[in-house]
Design a protein around this motif. Structure first.
Motif, PDB file in Angstrom:
ATOM      1  N   GLU A  88       0.831  -1.210   0.000  1.00 19.07           N
ATOM      2  CA  GLU A  88       0.000   0.000   0.000  1.00 19.07           C
ATOM      3  C   GLU A  88       0.868   1.265   0.000  1.00 19.07           C
ATOM      4  O   GLU A  88       0.596   2.219  -0.732  1.00 19.07           O
ATOM      5  CB  GLU A  88      -0.912  -0.025   1.231  1.00 19.07           C
ATOM      6  N   ASP A  91       2.483   1.596  -3.442  1.00 15.21           N
ATOM      7  CA  ASP A  91       1.491   2.084  -4.407  1.00 15.21           C
ATOM      8  C   ASP A  91       1.224   3.572  -4.225  1.00 15.21           C
ATOM      9  O   ASP A  91       1.061   4.308  -5.206  1.00 15.21           O
ATOM     10  CB  ASP A  91       0.189   1.288  -4.289  1.00 15.21           C
ATOM     11  N   ALA A  92       1.203   4.037  -2.968  1.00 12.66           N
ATOM     12  CA  ALA A  92       0.989   5.466  -2.698  1.00 12.66           C
ATOM     13  C   ALA A  92       2.143   6.295  -3.265  1.00 12.66           C
ATOM     14  O   ALA A  92       1.922   7.360  -3.844  1.00 12.66           O
ATOM     15  CB  ALA A  92       0.835   5.710  -1.199  1.00 12.66           C
ATOM     16  N   LYS A  94       4.032   5.475  -5.814  1.00  8.72           N
ATOM     17  CA  LYS A  94       3.873   5.458  -7.273  1.00  8.72           C
ATOM     18  C   LYS A  94       2.799   6.451  -7.715  1.00  8.72           C
ATOM     19  O   LYS A  94       2.944   7.119  -8.737  1.00  8.72           O
ATOM     20  CB  LYS A  94       3.497   4.055  -7.756  1.00  8.72           C
ATOM     21  N   ARG A  95       1.731   6.523  -6.948  1.00  6.99           N
ATOM     22  CA  ARG A  95       0.630   7.430  -7.270  1.00  6.99           C
ATOM     23  C   ARG A  95       1.038   8.888  -7.077  1.00  6.99           C
ATOM     24  O   ARG A  95       0.768   9.741  -7.918  1.00  6.99           O
ATOM     25  CB  ARG A  95      -0.557   7.118  -6.354  1.00  6.99           C
ATOM     26  N   ASP A  96       1.676   9.172  -5.938  1.00  6.93           N
ATOM     27  CA  ASP A  96       2.030  10.551  -5.580  1.00  6.93           C
ATOM     28  C   ASP A  96       3.230  11.076  -6.362  1.00  6.93           C
ATOM     29  O   ASP A  96       3.385  12.285  -6.501  1.00  6.93           O
ATOM     30  CB  ASP A  96       2.300  10.660  -4.077  1.00  6.93           C
ATOM     31  N   ARG A  97       4.072  10.173  -6.816  1.00 13.65           N
ATOM     32  CA  ARG A  97       5.274  10.498  -7.579  1.00 13.65           C
ATOM     33  C   ARG A  97       6.043  11.697  -7.024  1.00 13.65           C
ATOM     34  O   ARG A  97       6.135  12.754  -7.664  1.00 13.65           O
ATOM     35  CB  ARG A  97       4.913  10.729  -9.040  1.00 13.65           C
TER      36      ARG A  97
END
Length: 134
Positions: A88, A91-92, A94-97
């Motif tokens: 998790e 993934d965060a 990767k999302r927030d970059r």
């Protein structure tokens, strides 16, 4: 004369590394014992639920985190990531970059390109390693 074959064993840290899991997240009986080569093979072929869960959700050791993010372990440290992360949390990221992640991914891409260039250059030379100058 009969030869006695000794069973190869490894420390839990070595077994966890080979399994790609974070040692501190494994069950106590795994952390406290030794793991034979046969037991390791059995864990790889038919992983118990705790191992499947760790591989799926983490926490993951730094080499796994780095691979999932597409960066080096040193890049993780430069980005301030020193602890194991869960799926998790990865993934965060990767999302927030965050900026550091983009920078480290670009650096890793350059490193890979350079490795390919060197490999091709060596192949052109017939695979002969370069001799140092005297």
């Amino acid at each position: 004369m009969k030869s006695h074959q000794t069973t190869q064993t490894m420390k839990p840290a070595t077994a966890a590394k080979k399994l790609g899991v974070y040692l501190e997240a494994t069950p106590a009986e795994f952390q406290e014992g030794v793991v034979s080569r046969t037991e390791l093979n059995a864990l790889q072929v038919d992983p118990p639920e705790w191992l499947r869960e760790l591989r799926r959700n983490g926490p993951h050791p730094r080499p796994v985190v780095a691979a999932k993010l597409g960066i080096s372990i040193a890049g993780l440290a430069r980005g301030g990531v020193t602890e194991a992360l869960t799926t998790e949390q990865i993934d965060a990221l990767k999302r927030d970059r965050p900026d550091w992640l983009d920078t480290e991914r670009a650096t890793q891409a350059e490193v890979r390109k350079e490795a390919v260039r060197i490999k091709e250059k060596n192949a052109e030379r017939g695979g002969q390693p370069r001799r140092p100058r005297s």
